[in-house]
Design a protein around this motif. Sequence first.
Motif, PDB file in Angstrom:
ATOM      1  N   ARG A 193       1.269  -1.515   0.387  1.00  0.00           N
ATOM      2  CA  ARG A 193       0.092   0.033   0.016  1.00  0.00           C
ATOM      3  C   ARG A 193       1.107   1.333   0.451  1.00  0.00           C
ATOM      4  O   ARG A 193       1.538   1.083   0.404  1.00  0.00           O
ATOM      5  CB  ARG A 193      -0.900   0.618   1.459  1.00  0.00           C
ATOM      6  N   ASN A 194      -0.248   1.746  -0.195  1.00  0.00           N
ATOM      7  CA  ASN A 194       0.919   3.563  -0.899  1.00  0.00           C
ATOM      8  C   ASN A 194       1.049   4.537   0.742  1.00  0.00           C
ATOM      9  O   ASN A 194       0.275   3.659   1.599  1.00  0.00           O
ATOM     10  CB  ASN A 194      -0.009   5.078  -1.199  1.00  0.00           C
ATOM     11  N   GLY A 195       1.959   5.546   0.755  1.00  0.00           N
ATOM     12  CA  GLY A 195       2.107   5.680   2.564  1.00  0.00           C
ATOM     13  C   GLY A 195       1.809   7.211   2.177  1.00  0.00           C
ATOM     14  O   GLY A 195       1.123   7.702   1.722  1.00  0.00           O
ATOM     15  N   VAL A 196       1.782   7.927   3.415  1.00  0.00           N
ATOM     16  CA  VAL A 196       1.114   9.319   3.221  1.00  0.00           C
ATOM     17  C   VAL A 196       2.859  10.030   4.226  1.00  0.00           C
ATOM     18  O   VAL A 196       3.170   9.237   4.802  1.00  0.00           O
ATOM     19  CB  VAL A 196       0.169   9.494   4.250  1.00  0.00           C
ATOM     20  N   ARG A 242      -0.873   7.597  11.345  1.00  0.00           N
ATOM     21  CA  ARG A 242      -0.005   8.315  11.440  1.00  0.00           C
ATOM     22  C   ARG A 242       0.205   6.714  11.708  1.00  0.00           C
ATOM     23  O   ARG A 242       1.492   6.280  10.911  1.00  0.00           O
ATOM     24  CB  ARG A 242       0.137   8.853  12.321  1.00  0.00           C
ATOM     25  N   THR A 243       0.156   5.976  12.075  1.00  0.00           N
ATOM     26  CA  THR A 243       0.879   4.099  13.149  1.00  0.00           C
ATOM     27  C   THR A 243      -0.132   3.245  11.844  1.00  0.00           C
ATOM     28  O   THR A 243       1.392   2.621  11.224  1.00  0.00           O
ATOM     29  CB  THR A 243      -0.516   3.643  14.133  1.00  0.00           C
ATOM     30  N   HIS A 244      -0.299   3.030  10.891  1.00  0.00           N
ATOM     31  CA  HIS A 244      -0.563   2.278  10.009  1.00  0.00           C
ATOM     32  C   HIS A 244       0.099   2.735   8.424  1.00  0.00           C
ATOM     33  O   HIS A 244       0.088   2.067   7.181  1.00  0.00           O
ATOM     34  CB  HIS A 244      -1.618   2.313   9.398  1.00  0.00           C
ATOM     35  N   TYR A 245       0.116   4.108   8.216  1.00  0.00           N
ATOM     36  CA  TYR A 245       0.621   4.568   6.767  1.00  0.00           C
ATOM     37  C   TYR A 245       1.466   5.159   7.119  1.00  0.00           C
ATOM     38  O   TYR A 245       1.867   6.238   7.582  1.00  0.00           O
ATOM     39  CB  TYR A 245      -0.353   4.631   6.209  1.00  0.00           C
ATOM     40  N   SER A 246       2.807   5.320   6.333  1.00  0.00           N
ATOM     41  CA  SER A 246       3.971   6.133   6.267  1.00  0.00           C
ATOM     42  C   SER A 246       4.848   5.665   4.395  1.00  0.00           C
ATOM     43  O   SER A 246       4.718   4.554   4.343  1.00  0.00           O
ATOM     44  CB  SER A 246       4.907   5.611   7.240  1.00  0.00           C
TER      45      SER A 246
END
Length: 385
Positions: free
Chosen positions: A147-150, A365-369
């Motif tokens: 998956r993509n991050g942020v 914040r916890t699951h995507y980066s």
Amino acid sequence: MTEILCVTHKYPPHIGGMERQSYELIKGLEKYYTVHKIAYEDNENKLLWFQSLKSKIQQKLKEHPGIKLIHLNDGSMGAACLWLQKYTHVPVLVTYHGLDITFPLDLYQHKIISRLTAYDGAICVSDSTRQECLDRGFREESTFTVRNGVDHSIADRSFDARIVDKLKEKQGVDVAGKNVLVTIGRSVKRKGFSWFIKNVMPLLPENVVFLMIGSLKQEMPVAEKVLSSLSSTMHNKIQLMLGVESDSQDILEQLALHPNVHHLGNVPYTDLLDLTAMSDLFVMPNIVVPGDIEGFGLVALEASMCGTFVLASELKGITDAVIDGHNGYLLPSGKAQAWADKIIELFNDKPRLRQLSQQGREYTRTHYSWEIMAEGYREVFDRFM
């Protein structure tokens, strides 16, 4: 470090979700590998860039014989580089984002896709896109989801409250004392923007303002006028291929009918973040358009990091970004009353909405980066080297 080659035609300074993903991926991979890059930049004609791509790749491989893996950043790159399947024994992996798999052109689906399956591996930005690949014959053991991050710094920046005054001064839009909805994206049918204005806005109280950010053609381009003379099926396929803003005219018609809806056009990135943070809800009201899917939902993640709770259609790749009850709510696509009911419910309980927004930001914040994304690619790449 092991050497790899990344090839992409989506890259800054051009602005967009795929451009940002490509940039962050290459930057993140540099922690694990020596990364050689071939990227399209502003100073080249894109057609000429594609025409010279083969020689660029051949030259890069000649200059760096230690390259152990080649990554192509989307399906169109995969289609343009099919010659690599016979040219080199270096593993070649391709990332797929959604439309580059589902594009509804018979030639593409029946001739090109079958050749894309011959690459060593596929990396998909969502489980939905992975399933689309598997349905078309990709090998399950070499087709992965990363998956993509942020960007986490979005959550740490200071919100500039002056955006409310700037909005009034520059755009003539007064949101003081209003409940504000915001959305971001190109004016294409699948985004559901004109559908939302036409079907949901009339069901909402008069104190609800809907702000739209992104490109919007004020007049129908000449190419679109020519396309409109074709059959609806061919018209839609060519629109998808060219990335035409297929919803622009309907949006313009709806804007004239709804005084509480405002299209702000493209705005500076800092203003975009402030407008999102200032809003009460971020909406992503996608609708079903045959052959066109939302491969992920990066704008929803960015809105969540701004501290704005998300309402999104429960469709395809969106569900990999918006996790129902955590960083947003998923609603049935095309069901106007369900959308209106949920918006009114949340606006009637602002303390709960603020709590949901804060919880949503922490979940995202916890699951995507971008770091998590790059690590996911590293794990896949290392399988092939």
